[in-house]
Design an enzyme around this catalytic site. Structure first.
Site, short mmCIF file in Angstrom:
data_model
loop_
_atom_site.label_atom_id
_atom_site.label_comp_id
_atom_site.label_asym_id
_atom_site.label_seq_id
_atom_site.Cartn_x
_atom_site.Cartn_y
_atom_site.Cartn_z
N ASN A 1 16.50 33.41 -20.31
CA ASN A 1 18.76 33.30 -20.51
C ASN A 1 18.99 31.96 -19.66
OD1 ASN A 1 17.65 34.62 -22.55
ND2 ASN A 1 18.15 36.63 -21.52
N HIS B 1 11.71 36.39 -18.18
CA HIS B 1 11.88 37.91 -18.60
C HIS B 1 9.80 38.27 -19.68
CE1 HIS B 1 16.10 39.75 -18.81
NE2 HIS B 1 15.90 38.72 -19.12
N HIS C 1 15.31 33.40 -14.40
CA HIS C 1 14.23 34.17 -14.02
C HIS C 1 13.52 34.02 -15.73
CE1 HIS C 1 17.99 35.95 -14.67
NE2 HIS C 1 17.14 36.64 -15.85
P1 5GP Z 1 19.50 38.23 -17.79
O1 5GP Z 1 20.15 38.51 -18.92
O2 5GP Z 1 20.21 37.02 -16.51
O3 5GP Z 1 18.69 37.08 -18.75
O4 5GP Z 1 18.87 39.33 -17.19
C1 5GP Z 1 19.63 39.75 -15.90
C2 5GP Z 1 18.16 40.54 -15.71
O5 5GP Z 1 18.03 41.72 -14.81
C3 5GP Z 1 18.78 41.96 -16.81
O6 5GP Z 1 17.52 42.40 -17.76
C4 5GP Z 1 18.85 43.21 -15.91
O7 5GP Z 1 18.60 44.20 -16.07
C5 5GP Z 1 17.81 42.70 -14.45
N1 5GP Z 1 18.75 42.97 -13.42
C6 5GP Z 1 19.65 43.17 -13.02
N2 5GP Z 1 20.12 43.48 -12.03
C7 5GP Z 1 19.04 44.29 -11.89
C8 5GP Z 1 18.79 44.99 -10.13
O8 5GP Z 1 18.96 44.78 -9.53
N3 5GP Z 1 16.59 45.00 -10.45
C9 5GP Z 1 15.96 45.00 -11.47
N4 5GP Z 1 15.21 45.91 -11.29
N5 5GP Z 1 16.62 44.13 -12.50
C10 5GP Z 1 18.12 44.23 -12.01
#
Ligand code: 5GP
Ligand code: ZN
Length: 118
Positions: free
Chosen positions: A93, A108, A106
């Site tokens: 994303n 996924h 990152h």
């Molecule tokens: P994005 O929406 O930015 O692609 O995804 C961020 C991801 O990071 C989300 O799926 C969320 O659950 C994960 N995430 C956010 N904070 C933390 C954290 O403190 N630890 C872990 N393990 N995952 C996190």
């Protein structure tokens, strides 16, 4: 290594915030997503703080490629079924319209038997 003090993922790499680590090498760190959208859901990140794919010091093609190339082995290690019957989803994303919430790039990796949460 650049480390942004307000970045959650930099804190995870530094061991300041605990995580369930699935992988680490010189440049890449992998850990389970805290709010999994699938039975298996982990993230692969560059250790270096890179905000988005179009950042000033972006993720180079070699590192991005290496992260993607790691996914099949790590997915199976984490319990995804190998091959066509199993598999996994990769998603990245990027930016607000891309649904990015954490501004440390990152990848996924999601898998496991369906249905998934999302
Ligand atoms: P994005 O929406 O930015 O692609 O995804 C961020 C991801 O990071 C989300 O799926 C969320 O659950 C994960 N995430 C956010 N904070 C933390 C954290 O403190 N630890 C872990 N393990 N995952 C996190
Ligand atoms: Zn960061």
């Amino acid at each position: 290594m650049e480390n942004h003090e307000n970045c959650i993922f930099c804190k995870i790499v530094a061991g300041i915030i605990p995580c369930q680590k699935v992988y680490e090498d010189d440049e890449v760190f992998g850990f389970k997503d805290i709010n999994p959208a699938a039975p298996i859901h982990f993230l692969l990140i560059p250790k270096r703080h890179i905000t988005t794919l179009e950042a000033d010091a972006p993720l180079d093609a070699q590192l991005l490629g290496r992260m993607m190339a790691l996914a099949p082995r790590l997915a199976v290690e984490q319990g995804c079924r190998p091959g066509r019957e199993g598999g996994f989803r990769l998603s990245l994303n990027n930016g607000a319209d891309g649904g990015q919430e954490v501004y440390h790039t990152h990848l996924h990796v999601m898998g496991g038997p369906r249905p998934w949460n999302k």
